[in-house]
Design a protein around this motif. Structure first.
Motif, mmCIF file in Angstrom:
data_model
loop_
_atom_site.group_PDB
_atom_site.id
_atom_site.type_symbol
_atom_site.label_atom_id
_atom_site.label_comp_id
_atom_site.label_asym_id
_atom_site.label_seq_id
_atom_site.Cartn_x
_atom_site.Cartn_y
_atom_site.Cartn_z
ATOM 1 N N ASP A 135 0.839 -1.208 0.000
ATOM 2 C CA ASP A 135 0.000 0.000 0.000
ATOM 3 C C ASP A 135 0.872 1.255 0.000
ATOM 4 N N GLY A 136 0.507 2.194 -0.860
ATOM 5 C CA GLY A 136 1.210 3.465 -0.911
ATOM 6 C C GLY A 136 2.448 3.480 -1.769
ATOM 7 N N VAL A 137 2.826 2.328 -2.328
ATOM 8 C CA VAL A 137 4.030 2.230 -3.146
ATOM 9 C C VAL A 137 3.629 2.210 -4.620
ATOM 10 N N VAL A 138 4.366 2.947 -5.441
ATOM 11 C CA VAL A 138 4.074 3.010 -6.871
ATOM 12 C C VAL A 138 5.342 2.729 -7.669
ATOM 13 N N VAL A 139 5.158 2.318 -8.919
ATOM 14 C CA VAL A 139 6.251 2.143 -9.865
ATOM 15 C C VAL A 139 5.983 3.060 -11.044
ATOM 16 N N ARG A 140 7.022 3.745 -11.509
ATOM 17 C CA ARG A 140 6.859 4.677 -12.626
ATOM 18 C C ARG A 140 8.190 4.843 -13.344
ATOM 19 N N ALA A 141 8.126 5.441 -14.528
ATOM 20 C CA ALA A 141 9.341 5.766 -15.264
ATOM 21 C C ALA A 141 9.972 7.030 -14.692
ATOM 22 N N ALA A 142 11.290 6.999 -14.512
ATOM 23 C CA ALA A 142 12.005 8.199 -14.074
ATOM 24 C C ALA A 142 11.859 9.282 -15.138
ATOM 25 N N MET A 181 16.182 3.974 -23.951
ATOM 26 C CA MET A 181 16.176 3.544 -22.547
ATOM 27 C C MET A 181 14.984 4.087 -21.782
ATOM 28 N N ASP A 182 14.420 3.261 -20.924
ATOM 29 C CA ASP A 182 13.511 3.683 -19.861
ATOM 30 C C ASP A 182 14.143 3.285 -18.536
ATOM 31 N N VAL A 183 14.098 4.180 -17.569
ATOM 32 C CA VAL A 183 14.550 3.876 -16.213
ATOM 33 C C VAL A 183 13.325 3.913 -15.307
ATOM 34 N N VAL A 184 13.186 2.898 -14.463
ATOM 35 C CA VAL A 184 11.986 2.718 -13.651
ATOM 36 C C VAL A 184 12.355 2.812 -12.176
ATOM 37 N N GLY A 223 7.924 -7.768 -3.512
ATOM 38 C CA GLY A 223 7.401 -7.666 -4.869
ATOM 39 C C GLY A 223 7.855 -6.463 -5.657
ATOM 40 N N LEU A 224 8.837 -5.704 -5.158
ATOM 41 C CA LEU A 224 9.246 -4.491 -5.852
ATOM 42 C C LEU A 224 9.988 -4.804 -7.154
ATOM 43 N N TYR A 225 10.937 -5.747 -7.101
ATOM 44 C CA TYR A 225 11.659 -6.110 -8.322
ATOM 45 C C TYR A 225 10.700 -6.685 -9.355
ATOM 46 N N ARG A 226 9.789 -7.531 -8.905
ATOM 47 C CA ARG A 226 8.788 -8.090 -9.817
ATOM 48 C C ARG A 226 7.990 -6.977 -10.494
ATOM 49 N N ALA A 227 7.628 -5.946 -9.729
ATOM 50 C CA ALA A 227 6.865 -4.839 -10.300
ATOM 51 C C ALA A 227 7.655 -4.116 -11.385
ATOM 52 N N THR A 228 8.967 -3.970 -11.188
ATOM 53 C CA THR A 228 9.766 -3.316 -12.232
ATOM 54 C C THR A 228 9.800 -4.168 -13.497
ATOM 55 N N LEU A 229 9.821 -5.483 -13.353
ATOM 56 C CA LEU A 229 9.819 -6.357 -14.527
ATOM 57 C C LEU A 229 8.540 -6.172 -15.336
ATOM 58 N N LEU A 230 7.406 -6.217 -14.644
ATOM 59 C CA LEU A 230 6.128 -6.084 -15.336
ATOM 60 C C LEU A 230 5.991 -4.705 -15.983
ATOM 61 N N HIS A 231 6.394 -3.671 -15.252
ATOM 62 C CA HIS A 231 6.267 -2.315 -15.781
ATOM 63 C C HIS A 231 7.180 -2.121 -16.987
ATOM 64 N N ARG A 232 8.403 -2.639 -16.919
ATOM 65 C CA ARG A 232 9.317 -2.495 -18.051
ATOM 66 C C ARG A 232 8.829 -3.292 -19.263
ATOM 67 N N ALA A 233 8.206 -4.451 -19.029
ATOM 68 C CA ALA A 233 7.626 -5.195 -20.154
ATOM 69 C C ALA A 233 6.533 -4.376 -20.825
ATOM 70 N N ARG A 234 5.713 -3.687 -20.035
ATOM 71 C CA ARG A 234 4.646 -2.853 -20.591
ATOM 72 C C ARG A 234 5.220 -1.683 -21.385
ATOM 73 N N LEU A 235 6.264 -1.053 -20.853
ATOM 74 C CA LEU A 235 6.895 0.043 -21.582
ATOM 75 C C LEU A 235 7.510 -0.461 -22.883
ATOM 76 N N GLY A 236 8.098 -1.663 -22.835
ATOM 77 C CA GLY A 236 8.668 -2.230 -24.046
ATOM 78 C C GLY A 236 7.615 -2.493 -25.110
ATOM 79 N N ILE A 237 6.474 -3.009 -24.699
ATOM 80 C CA ILE A 237 5.382 -3.261 -25.646
ATOM 81 C C ILE A 237 4.933 -1.962 -26.292
ATOM 82 N N GLU A 238 4.880 -0.886 -25.509
ATOM 83 C CA GLU A 238 4.514 0.416 -26.062
ATOM 84 C C GLU A 238 5.492 0.855 -27.151
#
Length: 279
Positions: A135-142, A181-184, A223-238
């Motif tokens: 709760d309260g934690v987010v993942v985003r692109a720098a 590059m994307d940095v997350v 689950g923080l590292y896992r979240a970066t994996l999923l988010h980076r996969a989504r950015l890659g698909i974009e």
């Protein structure tokens, strides 16, 4: 040179197909360098390095083998970086030729570092999984220098040493080549510490390279590292990428395989550190 065989380490056709795609799309083509970080060919060897010898990046690969005089070529590359006083990593894969490449590098003064698993997979199934953060934690692109400054603080806390490359090399590279590059970052707020950070890198292939993944000790296993994996996969698909690749440590490999990715080979770095002579 004959094409490499990928069946020895890839136990199933799916793994062999992924490895073939990775090699043909990522390793076989000669990429374009930049003005600050050119790519030079020395026969079949590819050298990419910061022109400033004090820079933080110098990498060598030889996906096409080493020709008829492998030891002479290895010495020539070693001496090139020794003359520059620049640390260099020779990145090898277990299907590279000659088969005793690692032993030849060690004989020439390179130091073997820890093996990593080359892990590949489809981006879409990874991206479709649910993010599960505290709760309260987010993942985003720098998106600014301050993000990189906070990442540097996190990285230095994790590793217990100075990491000037985060702000002095990674940030300028990201700012100059946003298409590459994307940095997350994972955080509770922009004002607080970065809890975890990683990056995704893009080339002309269908793969997004998932690099890094440092996490503050108090936040590991949540689950923080896992979240970066999923988010980076989504950015890659974009960006039109269909696959992901990771050079995985023994700690991260189980996470990746649980997410449906596949170990297809082993990659091993060999590092040459020039002796700095006093005046």
């Amino acid at each position: 040179m004959k094409p490499p065989s990928f069946q020895h380490d890839a136990a199933a056709p799916q793994e062999a197909e992924l490895l073939r795609a990775f090699h043909d799309e990522t390793r076989a083509p000669v990429p374009l360098g930049t003005a600050e970080r050119p790519i030079e060919l020395d026969g079949p060897v590819r050298k990419q390095y910061d022109l400033d010898p004090s820079g933080h990046f110098a990498m060598v690969e030889s996906p096409d083998g080493l020709g008829d005089d492998p030891d002479g070529l290895i010495r020539r590359v070693r001496d090139f970086f020794a003359d520059r006083g620049q640390r260099v990593e020779w990145k090898t894969y277990d299907y590279d030729e000659p088969a005793d490449l690692g032993a030849r590098l060690v004989a020439a003064g390179f130091v073997r570092e820890d093996d990593e698993a080359l892990v590949l997979g489809a981006a879409e199934p990874l991206a479709q999984q649910d993010l599960a953060l505290p709760d309260g934690v987010v993942v985003r692109a720098a998106d600014c220098f301050e993000d990189f400054a906070r990442m540097r603080t996190m990285s230095e806390t994790v590793w217990g040493e100075d990491h000037p490359w985060v702000t002095e090399s990674l940030y300028p590279d990201w700012a100059a080549r946003p298409e590459a590059m994307d940095v997350v970052v994972v955080e509770e707020s922009r004002e607080g510490p970065v809890l975890c950070a990683a990056r995704g890198e893009y080339d002309a292939s269908s793969f997004v390279g998932l690099w890094g993944g440092s996490t503050l000790p108090a936040w590991r296993g949540r689950g923080l590292y896992r979240a970066t994996l999923l988010h980076r996969a989504r950015l890659g698909i974009e960006r039109g990428k269909r696959h992901v690749r990771v050079d995985a440590s023994p700690d991260s490999e189980p996470i990746l395989t649980r997410l449906g990715l596949h170990r297809v080979a082993t990659t091993t770095p060999y590092v040459f550190e020039p002796v700095v002579r006093s005046a």
